[in-house]
Motif scaffolding. Structure first.
Motif, PDB file in Angstrom:
ATOM      1  N   ILE A   8       0.871  -1.167   0.000  1.00 43.17           N
ATOM      2  CA  ILE A   8       0.000   0.000   0.000  1.00 43.17           C
ATOM      3  C   ILE A   8       0.912   1.221   0.000  1.00 43.17           C
ATOM      4  CG2 ILE A   8      -1.871   1.195   1.178  1.00 43.17           C
ATOM      5  CD1 ILE A   8      -1.457  -1.981   2.651  1.00 43.17           C
ATOM      6  N   MET A  10       1.492   5.642  -1.060  1.00 43.26           N
ATOM      7  CA  MET A  10       1.025   6.925  -1.567  1.00 43.26           C
ATOM      8  C   MET A  10       1.874   7.241  -2.789  1.00 43.26           C
ATOM      9  SD  MET A  10      -1.230   9.285  -1.186  1.00 43.26           S
ATOM     10  CE  MET A  10      -1.796   9.350   0.512  1.00 43.26           C
ATOM     11  N   HIS A  35      -3.519   7.509  -4.229  1.00 38.85           N
ATOM     12  CA  HIS A  35      -3.411   6.271  -3.461  1.00 38.85           C
ATOM     13  C   HIS A  35      -3.015   5.138  -4.396  1.00 38.85           C
ATOM     14  CE1 HIS A  35      -6.598   8.264  -0.680  1.00 38.85           C
ATOM     15  NE2 HIS A  35      -5.385   8.778  -0.518  1.00 38.85           N
ATOM     16  N   PHE A  67      -0.136   9.838   5.580  1.00 40.17           N
ATOM     17  CA  PHE A  67      -0.369   9.004   4.399  1.00 40.17           C
ATOM     18  C   PHE A  67      -1.075   7.706   4.802  1.00 40.17           C
ATOM     19  CE2 PHE A  67       3.365  10.733   1.608  1.00 40.17           C
ATOM     20  CZ  PHE A  67       2.623  11.867   1.330  1.00 40.17           C
ATOM     21  N   LEU A  71      -4.654   6.338   3.442  1.00 43.09           N
ATOM     22  CA  LEU A  71      -4.718   5.090   2.685  1.00 43.09           C
ATOM     23  C   LEU A  71      -5.727   4.123   3.300  1.00 43.09           C
ATOM     24  CD1 LEU A  71      -0.883   4.710   2.051  1.00 43.09           C
ATOM     25  CD2 LEU A  71      -2.615   5.146   0.299  1.00 43.09           C
ATOM     26  N   SER A  74      -9.253   5.391   2.491  1.00 43.58           N
ATOM     27  CA  SER A  74      -9.600   5.192   1.084  1.00 43.58           C
ATOM     28  C   SER A  74     -10.023   3.753   0.807  1.00 43.58           C
ATOM     29  CB  SER A  74      -8.405   5.568   0.201  1.00 43.58           C
ATOM     30  OG  SER A  74      -8.688   5.327  -1.157  1.00 43.58           O
ATOM     31  N   GLN A 292      -5.447   4.563  -8.591  1.00 35.81           N
ATOM     32  CA  GLN A 292      -6.776   4.099  -8.202  1.00 35.81           C
ATOM     33  C   GLN A 292      -7.890   4.971  -8.767  1.00 35.81           C
ATOM     34  OE1 GLN A 292      -6.825   3.435  -3.932  1.00 35.81           O
ATOM     35  NE2 GLN A 292      -4.892   2.298  -4.052  1.00 35.81           N
TER      36      GLN A 292
END
Length: 302
Positions: A8, A10, A35, A67, A71, A74, A292
C-alpha cells in the motif's frame, strides 16, 4: 472472498514531456498525489469490479503517518475489509515516485516504508480470513519471505493462488509449483527467465510462457500492454488482443487487469472470459489519469 496480500503506497506523480536522461534536470508539468501500491490497487480493482465489494480483503502494512491514515480510509471507502491491515508505529508509509510521459508511459521508483514490515506472523494471524477465501492474490512489493509463507499457507488450504511477480525477483520452482496463475508483464517474464522479452515477437512470448510453466506454474498470463495478453492455460496457448483506446496514463493498468481477471474467476467465469473482463477494465483505466482514480466500477464497463 478474494484476499489480496501486498503493498500500500502513496503515489507522488509528476507529468513530464519525456523521461529524463541520466544527470538531466527536466521541467515537469502537473504534480499530484494518489493512493497506490500494487496490492492496494488490485484490492480496489477487485472491490469496484465485483458484484459484492465486501468480499474483498487486504493484508498489508501502513505507517502511523498522515499518508497511512488516508490510505486506510480510502480502502474502507471502497468497501475493502482492512481488519488485517497493520499500522506500524514510528514508520513511514510506503511511497512511489512516478513520472508519466506524454505518451502515457510511466517510470516508477519505490520506497517500501511500512510495506517492509509485513512479516509471516501477520499471515498466520489472518489464517481465519485465508480459510474463507476462494482466491489469494500476491505481488512482490513486500518481503519475499512473507510472500513465500503466504503462498505455502494458501496452497495448503486449497486456495487458488495468483502471483503478480512485480518487481521481478528470482523465484524457486518449489514455490512456483504452488502458483495457479502467474501474471508477469514482458519485462518481468524475461527477468524471471534471465532473458529479454520487451517488444519481442509472439513466438518469443509463447516460448517464455511455456518455459515459465515448465518451472512449475500451472497457468501463465503475460501482459503485453497495448498488444494484449498472451495466455498459456494448461496446454492451451493463445494471444488475446487488447481493446484499442487512446492511452493517457498506463499507471495501474496491469493491476486493474489482474483485479478484473480474479474477480471474474471468483464469480465462476472461465479463464478466457476472465481475461476479456480484465482487459475491458484495463482499457477503461488507461484512458484516465491516476492509479486508483482510473480504476473503473463494474457499472462503467458493463
Amino acid at each position: 472472498m478474494i484476499v489480496i496480500i501486498g503493498s500500500i503506497n502513496m503515489d507522488l506523480v509528476l507529468e513530464v514531456p519525456r523521461m529524463p536522461l541520466p544527470g538531466e534536470t527536466l521541467a515537469g508539468g502537473r504534480f499530484h498525489t494518489a493512493h497506490g501500491g500494487k496490492g492496494a490497487n488490485q484490492a480496489v480493482a477487485c472491490a469496484r469490479l465485483s458484484r459484492a465489494p465486501a468480499q474483498t480483503a487486504m493484508i498489508g502494512c501502513v505507517g502511523d503517518d498522515a499518508f497511512g491514515a488516508a490510505l486506510r480510509e480510502s480502502l474502507t471507502n471502497d468497501g475493502v475489509d482492512i481488519r488485517h491491515l497493520q499500522q506500524v508505529p514510528d514508520t513511514a508509509s510506503g511511497i512511489a515516485a512516478i513520472t508519466v510521459d506524454a505518451q502515457g508511459q510511466n517510470s516508477i521508483l519505490l520506497a517500501a516504508g511500512a510495506n517492509a514490515e509485513l512479516h509471516p506472523r501477520h499471515i498466520d494471524q489472518a489464517e481465519q480470513l485465508l480459510s474463507r477465501a476462494s482466491i489469494v492474490v500476491l505481488q512482490l512489493e513486500v518481503p519475499l519471505a512473507t510472500i513465500s509463507h503466504a503462498i505455502e499457507r494458501a496452497h495448503a488450504l486449497g486456495k487458488t493462488v495468483v502471483l503478480n511477480p512485480a518487481p521481478a525477483a528470482p523465484l524457486p520452482s518449489a514455490l512456483l509449483s504452488k502458483v495457479d496463475y502467474l501474471i508477469p508483464n514482458e519485462i518481468e517474464a524475461g527477468m524471471l527467465l534471465g532473458t529479454s522479452l520487451d517488444g519481442g515477437d509472439m513466438q518469443a512470448v509463447q516460448a517464455a510462457a511455456i518455459a515459465l510453466q515448465a518451472q512449475g506454474c500451472r497457468n501463465v498470463l503475460i501482459t503485453l500492454g497495448s498488444r494484449g495478453v498472451y495466455a498459456a492455460l494448461g496446454e492451451t496457448c493463445a494471444h488475446h488482443a487488447a481493446t484499442v483506446v487512446d492511452a493517457v496514463d498506463s499507471t495501474a493498468a496491469g493491476d486493474t487487469f489482474i483485479g478484473g481477471f480474479v474477480t471474474a474467476l471468483s464469480e465462476g467465469q472461465t479463464p478466457q472470459a476472465a481475461i476479456a473482463f480484465g482487459q475491458n477494465a484495463a482499457a477503461y483505466s488507461v484512458a484516465r489519469r491516476g492509479a486508483q482514480t482510473s480504476i473503473p466500477y463494474r457499472r462503467q464497463i458493463a
